[in-house]
Every structure is written in structure tokens, then in C-alpha cells.
Design a protein around this motif. Sequence first.
Motif, short mmCIF file in Angstrom:
data_model
loop_
_atom_site.label_atom_id
_atom_site.label_comp_id
_atom_site.label_asym_id
_atom_site.label_seq_id
_atom_site.Cartn_x
_atom_site.Cartn_y
_atom_site.Cartn_z
N VAL A 1 -57.67 -6.27 -24.98
CA VAL A 1 -57.02 -6.32 -23.67
C VAL A 1 -56.70 -7.79 -23.42
O VAL A 1 -57.59 -8.60 -23.13
N ALA A 2 -55.42 -8.16 -23.57
CA ALA A 2 -54.99 -9.56 -23.47
C ALA A 2 -54.62 -9.95 -22.05
O ALA A 2 -54.72 -11.12 -21.68
N SER A 3 -54.16 -8.98 -21.25
CA SER A 3 -53.87 -9.27 -19.84
C SER A 3 -54.04 -7.99 -19.03
O SER A 3 -53.91 -6.89 -19.55
N LEU A 4 -54.32 -8.21 -17.77
CA LEU A 4 -54.58 -7.10 -16.85
C LEU A 4 -54.19 -7.57 -15.46
O LEU A 4 -54.67 -8.62 -15.01
N SER A 5 -53.30 -6.85 -14.80
CA SER A 5 -52.91 -7.24 -13.45
C SER A 5 -52.63 -6.00 -12.60
O SER A 5 -52.13 -5.00 -13.10
N ALA A 6 -52.98 -6.11 -11.33
CA ALA A 6 -52.73 -5.02 -10.39
C ALA A 6 -51.24 -4.93 -10.11
O ALA A 6 -50.54 -5.94 -10.04
N MET B 1 -59.18 2.54 -6.29
CA MET B 1 -58.29 2.76 -7.42
C MET B 1 -57.05 1.91 -7.23
O MET B 1 -56.51 1.81 -6.15
N THR B 2 -56.61 1.28 -8.31
CA THR B 2 -55.40 0.47 -8.33
C THR B 2 -54.65 0.74 -9.62
O THR B 2 -55.25 0.81 -10.69
N TRP B 3 -53.33 0.88 -9.49
CA TRP B 3 -52.51 0.98 -10.69
C TRP B 3 -52.39 -0.42 -11.28
O TRP B 3 -52.22 -1.40 -10.54
N ASN B 4 -52.51 -0.50 -12.60
CA ASN B 4 -52.54 -1.78 -13.28
C ASN B 4 -51.56 -1.83 -14.44
O ASN B 4 -51.24 -0.82 -15.04
N SER B 5 -51.12 -3.04 -14.74
CA SER B 5 -50.35 -3.32 -15.94
C SER B 5 -51.33 -3.95 -16.93
O SER B 5 -52.01 -4.92 -16.61
N ILE B 6 -51.39 -3.38 -18.13
CA ILE B 6 -52.37 -3.80 -19.14
C ILE B 6 -51.63 -4.08 -20.44
O ILE B 6 -50.83 -3.27 -20.89
N ARG B 7 -51.91 -5.24 -21.03
CA ARG B 7 -51.31 -5.58 -22.32
C ARG B 7 -52.40 -5.57 -23.38
O ARG B 7 -53.41 -6.26 -23.25
N LEU B 8 -52.19 -4.74 -24.41
CA LEU B 8 -53.09 -4.69 -25.56
C LEU B 8 -52.40 -5.39 -26.72
O LEU B 8 -51.24 -5.10 -27.02
N GLU B 9 -53.10 -6.33 -27.37
CA GLU B 9 -52.56 -7.03 -28.54
C GLU B 9 -53.43 -6.74 -29.75
O GLU B 9 -54.65 -6.63 -29.62
N LEU B 10 -52.79 -6.64 -30.91
CA LEU B 10 -53.52 -6.39 -32.14
C LEU B 10 -54.59 -7.47 -32.33
O LEU B 10 -54.30 -8.66 -32.26
N ALA B 11 -55.81 -7.04 -32.55
CA ALA B 11 -56.93 -7.96 -32.78
C ALA B 11 -56.99 -8.29 -34.27
O ALA B 11 -56.14 -7.86 -35.05
N ARG B 12 -58.02 -9.00 -34.68
CA ARG B 12 -58.16 -9.40 -36.07
C ARG B 12 -58.26 -8.19 -37.00
O ARG B 12 -59.02 -7.27 -36.75
N THR B 13 -57.47 -8.25 -38.06
CA THR B 13 -57.53 -7.24 -39.12
C THR B 13 -57.43 -7.98 -40.45
O THR B 13 -57.19 -9.19 -40.49
N LYS B 14 -57.58 -7.25 -41.54
CA LYS B 14 -57.45 -7.84 -42.88
C LYS B 14 -56.07 -8.47 -43.05
O LYS B 14 -55.94 -9.59 -43.55
N ASP B 15 -55.03 -7.76 -42.61
CA ASP B 15 -53.66 -8.26 -42.75
C ASP B 15 -53.31 -9.34 -41.73
O ASP B 15 -52.39 -10.13 -41.95
N PHE B 16 -54.01 -9.36 -40.60
CA PHE B 16 -53.74 -10.31 -39.52
C PHE B 16 -55.06 -10.94 -39.06
O PHE B 16 -55.61 -10.55 -38.03
N PRO B 17 -55.57 -11.91 -39.82
CA PRO B 17 -56.88 -12.49 -39.49
C PRO B 17 -56.94 -13.18 -38.13
O PRO B 17 -58.02 -13.33 -37.56
N GLN B 18 -55.79 -13.57 -37.60
CA GLN B 18 -55.75 -14.18 -36.26
C GLN B 18 -55.30 -13.18 -35.19
O GLN B 18 -55.10 -13.55 -34.04
N GLY B 19 -55.10 -11.92 -35.59
CA GLY B 19 -54.52 -10.95 -34.68
C GLY B 19 -53.01 -11.13 -34.64
O GLY B 19 -52.45 -11.93 -35.39
N SER B 20 -52.34 -10.40 -33.75
CA SER B 20 -50.89 -10.52 -33.65
C SER B 20 -50.44 -10.14 -32.24
O SER B 20 -50.51 -8.97 -31.86
N ALA B 21 -49.96 -11.14 -31.50
CA ALA B 21 -49.45 -10.88 -30.16
C ALA B 21 -48.14 -10.11 -30.20
O ALA B 21 -47.74 -9.50 -29.21
#
Length: 131
Positions: A114-119, A1-21
Motif C-alpha cells: 500500500v503505497a498511498s491512501l487518501s480519503a 466509514m470513509t471511501w478511500n483511494s488506495i494505490r498498490l505498487e508491486l513490492a520486491r520480487t525476484k524479477d524486481f528486487p526494488q519493486g516497481s511503481a
Amino acid sequence: MTWNSIRLELARTKDFPQGSASRCYLLRLPLTEDGMIDETARKAEPGRATVRRFWPNEPDLSGYVVRTPRGWAFSYRPGEEDDESVFHLETHPMRLGEYITLTEPDGERLPFRVASLSALGGLATAQTSTR
């Protein structure tokens, strides 16, 4: 088990066809080697399992990743009124590039990647996805 830092970014939607960081969540969670939330570690230190929500033109929100009778949720205040539920996180791993669906308090479902993940506290380097 490791504690992690995780970044979630909005994926493609109707309003954001490229997603949104700029619409993102930063999580701190303990994960097992297969990317699942380590519930034992989270229960031992629930205050470490945090979420920060960053959204343009809205104040940032800080809260906790909590287990509810319906699954996992992001909670910013006591009670369930503001909770954002995470669809099937109890059976879906947190891995780089994977998609996760959040349900906002108003019922809107949004896809996140999941745009980034680091221990945390280790020698592991950050991984980032360009998908």
C-alpha cells in the motif's frame, strides 16, 4: 466509514528486487477506521468499489472489487476467468505500508505494498509511504 483511494505498487520480487511503481493498482474502497473493507458500505454502492490496473506494455484494465465465496477479488469482466484474488483481505487491513498478495488468473502470486491512501470527498490529505 470513509471511501478511500488506495494505490498498490508491486513490492520486491525476484524479477524486481526494488519493486516497481509502474506495476500498480488504484482502488476505490470504503474502509473502517481500522483499515478493513466496510462490506455494508460496499454492498450499498458496489459500483463505487473499483480497481484500475496499470502495467507497462499492456492495456490498462478497469473493473470492480468483488466479494467471492473464496474472499475478495479484482474482477474486470463478468465471470471468474479474469479475477485476481486478494489473499486474506477479509482479515488484513489496508494500511499505509502494509503488504498484500494478489493471485493473478494464471496462478502467479505477487506481493504489493500500500503505497498511498487518501480519503475521498473529505478534508484528509494523502499519505504516502517511501518504504
